[in-house]
Design an enzyme around this catalytic site. Structure first.
Site, PDB file in Angstrom:
ATOM      1  N   ASP A   1       0.830  -1.211   0.000  1.00  0.00           N
ATOM      2  CA  ASP A   1       0.000   0.000   0.000  1.00  0.00           C
ATOM      3  C   ASP A   1       0.863   1.259   0.000  1.00  0.00           C
ATOM      4  O   ASP A   1       1.759   1.411   0.843  1.00  0.00           O
ATOM      5  CB  ASP A   1      -0.885   0.039   1.251  1.00  0.00           C
ATOM      6  CG  ASP A   1      -1.689  -1.235   1.446  1.00  0.00           C
ATOM      7  OD1 ASP A   1      -1.522  -2.174   0.654  1.00  0.00           O
ATOM      8  OD2 ASP A   1      -2.483  -1.275   2.394  1.00  0.00           O
TER       9      ASP A   1
ATOM     10  N   HIS B   1      -0.897   4.454  -0.423  1.00  0.00           N
ATOM     11  CA  HIS B   1      -1.823   5.355   0.279  1.00  0.00           C
ATOM     12  C   HIS B   1      -1.494   6.848   0.195  1.00  0.00           C
ATOM     13  O   HIS B   1      -1.373   7.523   1.220  1.00  0.00           O
ATOM     14  CB  HIS B   1      -1.903   4.958   1.743  1.00  0.00           C
ATOM     15  CG  HIS B   1      -2.924   3.889   2.033  1.00  0.00           C
ATOM     16  ND1 HIS B   1      -4.221   3.957   1.586  1.00  0.00           N
ATOM     17  CD2 HIS B   1      -2.824   2.726   2.736  1.00  0.00           C
ATOM     18  CE1 HIS B   1      -4.881   2.886   1.996  1.00  0.00           C
ATOM     19  NE2 HIS B   1      -4.052   2.117   2.686  1.00  0.00           N
TER      20      HIS B   1
ATOM     21  N   ASP C   1      -4.479  -0.191  -2.946  1.00  0.00           N
ATOM     22  CA  ASP C   1      -4.466   0.893  -1.954  1.00  0.00           C
ATOM     23  C   ASP C   1      -3.451   1.969  -2.325  1.00  0.00           C
ATOM     24  O   ASP C   1      -2.561   2.323  -1.545  1.00  0.00           O
ATOM     25  CB  ASP C   1      -4.205   0.345  -0.541  1.00  0.00           C
ATOM     26  CG  ASP C   1      -5.453  -0.257   0.080  1.00  0.00           C
ATOM     27  OD1 ASP C   1      -6.436  -0.472  -0.668  1.00  0.00           O
ATOM     28  OD2 ASP C   1      -5.463  -0.513   1.288  1.00  0.00           O
TER      29      ASP C   1
ATOM     30  N   ASP D   1      -6.131   7.432  -0.767  1.00  0.00           N
ATOM     31  CA  ASP D   1      -6.693   7.627   0.577  1.00  0.00           C
ATOM     32  C   ASP D   1      -5.581   7.772   1.623  1.00  0.00           C
ATOM     33  O   ASP D   1      -4.444   7.366   1.419  1.00  0.00           O
ATOM     34  CB  ASP D   1      -7.631   6.483   0.988  1.00  0.00           C
ATOM     35  CG  ASP D   1      -8.982   6.563   0.309  1.00  0.00           C
ATOM     36  OD1 ASP D   1      -9.377   7.667  -0.096  1.00  0.00           O
ATOM     37  OD2 ASP D   1      -9.642   5.514   0.161  1.00  0.00           O
ATOM     38  N   ARG D   2      -5.953   8.364   2.739  1.00  0.00           N
ATOM     39  CA  ARG D   2      -5.086   8.586   3.896  1.00  0.00           C
ATOM     40  C   ARG D   2      -4.037   9.659   3.634  1.00  0.00           C
ATOM     41  O   ARG D   2      -3.991  10.667   4.328  1.00  0.00           O
ATOM     42  CB  ARG D   2      -4.426   7.289   4.369  1.00  0.00           C
ATOM     43  CG  ARG D   2      -5.409   6.203   4.815  1.00  0.00           C
ATOM     44  CD  ARG D   2      -4.654   5.036   5.444  1.00  0.00           C
ATOM     45  NE  ARG D   2      -5.537   3.966   5.854  1.00  0.00           N
ATOM     46  CZ  ARG D   2      -6.223   3.944   7.005  1.00  0.00           C
ATOM     47  NH1 ARG D   2      -6.114   4.943   7.844  1.00  0.00           N
ATOM     48  NH2 ARG D   2      -7.004   2.918   7.305  1.00  0.00           N
TER      49      ARG D   2
ATOM     50  N   ASN E   1      -8.863  -2.548  -1.532  1.00  0.00           N
ATOM     51  CA  ASN E   1     -10.165  -2.191  -0.966  1.00  0.00           C
ATOM     52  C   ASN E   1     -10.362  -0.674  -0.906  1.00  0.00           C
ATOM     53  O   ASN E   1     -11.488  -0.197  -0.738  1.00  0.00           O
ATOM     54  CB  ASN E   1     -10.333  -2.800   0.432  1.00  0.00           C
ATOM     55  CG  ASN E   1      -9.353  -2.240   1.443  1.00  0.00           C
ATOM     56  OD1 ASN E   1      -8.145  -2.357   1.277  1.00  0.00           O
ATOM     57  ND2 ASN E   1      -9.856  -1.638   2.512  1.00  0.00           N
ATOM     58  N   HIS E   2      -9.284   0.110  -1.079  1.00  0.00           N
ATOM     59  CA  HIS E   2      -9.419   1.565  -1.096  1.00  0.00           C
ATOM     60  C   HIS E   2      -9.636   2.120  -2.501  1.00  0.00           C
ATOM     61  O   HIS E   2      -9.850   3.325  -2.636  1.00  0.00           O
ATOM     62  CB  HIS E   2      -8.208   2.234  -0.445  1.00  0.00           C
ATOM     63  CG  HIS E   2      -8.336   2.326   1.036  1.00  0.00           C
ATOM     64  ND1 HIS E   2      -8.854   3.431   1.693  1.00  0.00           N
ATOM     65  CD2 HIS E   2      -8.046   1.419   1.999  1.00  0.00           C
ATOM     66  CE1 HIS E   2      -8.861   3.206   2.991  1.00  0.00           C
ATOM     67  NE2 HIS E   2      -8.372   1.992   3.205  1.00  0.00           N
TER      68      HIS E   2
ATOM     69  N   HIS F   1      -4.471  -8.112  -3.295  1.00  0.00           N
ATOM     70  CA  HIS F   1      -4.374  -7.125  -2.222  1.00  0.00           C
ATOM     71  C   HIS F   1      -4.739  -7.701  -0.861  1.00  0.00           C
ATOM     72  O   HIS F   1      -3.980  -7.569   0.100  1.00  0.00           O
ATOM     73  CB  HIS F   1      -5.280  -5.934  -2.517  1.00  0.00           C
ATOM     74  CG  HIS F   1      -5.269  -4.924  -1.413  1.00  0.00           C
ATOM     75  ND1 HIS F   1      -4.172  -4.119  -1.169  1.00  0.00           N
ATOM     76  CD2 HIS F   1      -6.181  -4.609  -0.456  1.00  0.00           C
ATOM     77  CE1 HIS F   1      -4.420  -3.354  -0.123  1.00  0.00           C
ATOM     78  NE2 HIS F   1      -5.623  -3.634   0.332  1.00  0.00           N
TER      79      HIS F   1
ATOM     80  N   ARG G   1     -12.291  -7.183  10.391  1.00  0.00           N
ATOM     81  CA  ARG G   1     -12.693  -5.974   9.683  1.00  0.00           C
ATOM     82  C   ARG G   1     -14.208  -5.832   9.561  1.00  0.00           C
ATOM     83  O   ARG G   1     -14.701  -4.771   9.171  1.00  0.00           O
ATOM     84  CB  ARG G   1     -12.076  -5.953   8.281  1.00  0.00           C
ATOM     85  CG  ARG G   1     -10.565  -5.956   8.294  1.00  0.00           C
ATOM     86  CD  ARG G   1      -9.998  -5.984   6.884  1.00  0.00           C
ATOM     87  NE  ARG G   1      -8.551  -6.147   6.888  1.00  0.00           N
ATOM     88  CZ  ARG G   1      -7.684  -5.140   6.919  1.00  0.00           C
ATOM     89  NH1 ARG G   1      -8.118  -3.906   6.953  1.00  0.00           N
ATOM     90  NH2 ARG G   1      -6.391  -5.378   6.911  1.00  0.00           N
TER      91      ARG G   1
ATOM     92  N   HIS H   1      -2.358  -4.998   2.399  1.00  0.00           N
ATOM     93  CA  HIS H   1      -3.585  -4.781   3.176  1.00  0.00           C
ATOM     94  C   HIS H   1      -3.383  -4.541   4.665  1.00  0.00           C
ATOM     95  O   HIS H   1      -4.284  -4.088   5.344  1.00  0.00           O
ATOM     96  CB  HIS H   1      -4.509  -5.981   2.954  1.00  0.00           C
ATOM     97  CG  HIS H   1      -5.948  -5.784   3.299  1.00  0.00           C
ATOM     98  ND1 HIS H   1      -6.633  -4.600   3.070  1.00  0.00           N
ATOM     99  CD2 HIS H   1      -6.868  -6.633   3.843  1.00  0.00           C
ATOM    100  CE1 HIS H   1      -7.888  -4.747   3.444  1.00  0.00           C
ATOM    101  NE2 HIS H   1      -8.053  -5.953   3.928  1.00  0.00           N
TER     102      HIS H   1
END
Length: 490
Positions: free
Chosen positions: A293, A295, A322, A325-326, A354-355, A403, A451, A478
């Site tokens: 990731d 991110h 991913d 995001d973040r 998943n992002h 992922h 999760r 992940h």
């Protein structure tokens, strides 16, 4: 046979296959979701000084939470709960830390326990509502935020969250009402030619050396796979490094070209180790570099390329989901990857995380970032591209990369993965959801995921999947791993 996890912004090279083993009635009520069992706590509350010890550990957890060290915070809160197992504040704080690392099921467990301990503790409802919202359980989230508004009538943030849930429920009802109607995606009608580009107001790089052109067909052809000049990609990266953007017309052309490319390529990517070594290190073994990731951490991406070389046919990268995001530079990260993809499709490969989904982008920042840097239509085009990204990759017929993790359904084959329908947001369960969301566990079998989506899979499931598909190694991302990566299920 083993499972290897790459952490955020970490890399791993695969040198060769042989060397790597509304109307409420219109919206279905949120169903009973499977959440992981509540963690057992060693009760030390009867020991002398237990209350003081709990506060001391809670304060240490708070310090780590503020620093963004979420796993350390969870550790301190867990230790504190041994001395005060029903303390609503500590449970709620740990729930917040779990939310930060996307362990929404565990967050719901803790928030629920905090509410049971203190039914008037507003933060517990807020935490559970936040976790439910992240899982798209909007009606459940709405109930929790409504309770916060009752307990804290002047809390503007809780009111805004409640209204966001109301809006999400209405949107779900609307989509259900029109789901039988075929609505053309934005990409079918979006025309980059209509976007004005003035050389006087744009100081960024251009795909043509002479600068912007009035010939829209020539400009569009530059963004077709394999046509985008490497010099333009490098200049764009430098522009991003200086915290400047490339023009919206170029971004629109890039996204439309990538969309058509991914639509025509399979759900399961299959790649081979290059025959030659990377140009910058001719004495090195041929390799594919797999990165976890990133991110929105653009400067980490630049550091990876500085250490390992920029992407090329002989120095290919696989970024394992991913991307966004973040971090504050998600736009720059994903545009960099897509620019390289259109420059040379063999130099970089992408799998969906998943992002790369609408709901995560709404919660964790990518939607707001795109709309601030470009506009809502560019964000919609990003979502369309995300929906057609591959879900997994096989390297040299031996290394399976995805992922999240593996399906827990018995007997899933690579052909089953190839047949997964894309062009959509991931469903609550099924093969796509498993590949994007699942995590390994140290004990055999499967169990509800921490999760709140899908399941965790044990070493027996890993071994059967690899053996059934004649594979040697699973590589997944992940999760944050303190050492950069972790070998499990060996």
């Amino acid at each position: 046979m083993a499972s290897e996890e790459s952490s955020d912004a970490s890399t791993g090279s695969v040198p060769s296959a042989t060397n790597t083993s509304v109307d409420e009635s219109m919206v279905p009520a949120d169903e009973e979701y499977l959440y992981p069992p509540v963690e057992e706590v060693v009760d030390k509350s009867s020991e002398p000084g237990a209350a003081e010890k709990a506060v001391e550990l809670k304060d240490k957890g708070n310090e780590q939470l503020l620093k963004g060290h979420f796993l350390e915070a969870i550790g301190f809160y867990s230790d504190a709960l041994e001395y005060a197992p029903t303390n609503a504040i500590i449970l709620s704080n740990r729930a917040q830390a779990y939310i930060k690392v996307e362990n929404y099921g565990l967050a719901i467990n803790d928030a629920t326990a905090a509410m049971e301990s203190d039914p008037k503790y507003a933060k517990a409802y807020y935490r559970r509502g936040s976790a439910q919202y992240a899982l798209t359980h909007y009606k459940d989230a709405r109930k929790d935020f409504k309770k916060v508004c009752q307990l804290k009538p002047k809390d503007k943030d809780a009111r805004a969250k409640f209204q966001a849930c109301e809006k999400a429920v209405r949107e779900a009802a609307f989509l259900k009402a029109i789901e039988s109607e075929k609505t053309a995606p934005l990409s079918a009608t979006y025309d980059p030619n209509a976007i004005s580009l003035s050389p006087d107001s744009y100081d960024g790089p251009n795909p043509l050396p002479e600068g912007p052109t009035g010939d829209m067909d020539i400009e569009a052809s530059m963004f077709e796979p394999g046509n985008l000049p490497r010099d333009f990609v490098l200049a764009a990266m430098e522009h991003f490094k200086n915290q400047k953007l490339i023009h919206k017309r170029y971004v629109a052309r890039l996204l439309l070209s990538c969309l058509e490319y991914f639509k025509t390529h399979p759900t399961l990517t299959e790649i081979s180790i290059p025959e030659g070594a990377p140009e910058a290190t001719p004495d090195a073994e041929p390799r594919v570099t797999v990165c976890g990731d990133t991110h929105g951490q653009y400067y980490d991406v630049l550091n990876i390329f500085e250490m390992n070389g920029t992407p090329s046919h002989n120095n290919p990268y696989l970024f394992n989901g991913d991307f966004v995001d973040r971090g504050s530079f998600s736009v720059e990260v994903i545009l960099t990857y897509l620019l390289w993809k259109m420059s040379d499709p063999s130099c970089i490969y992408l799998t969906r995380g998943n992002h790369e989904t609408k709901n995560m982008n709404k919660i964790y920042g990518f939607e707001g970032e795109v709309k601030a840097k470009y506009d809502d239509k560019i964000f919609e085009l990003f979502l369309e591209v995300f929906c057609y990204l591959p879900l997994a990759t096989v390297i040299e017929n031996k290394v399976f990369v995805t992922h999240g993790g593996l399906p827990t359904t018995e007997g899933v084959t690579l052909d089953d993965i190839r047949k997964i329908k894309r062009g959509m947001e991931p469903p609550e369960s099924g093969l796509m959801s498993d590949l994007l969301w699942s995590d390994p566990q140290p004990f055999p079998g499967k169990s509800p995921s921490k999760r709140g989506i899908g399941f965790s899979f044990g070493p027996d499931i890993t071994h059967r999947f690899l053996e059934h598909n004649s594979l040697s190694l699973l590589v997944r991302s992940h999760e944050v791993k303190e050492e950069g990566y972790l070998v499990e299920h060996g």
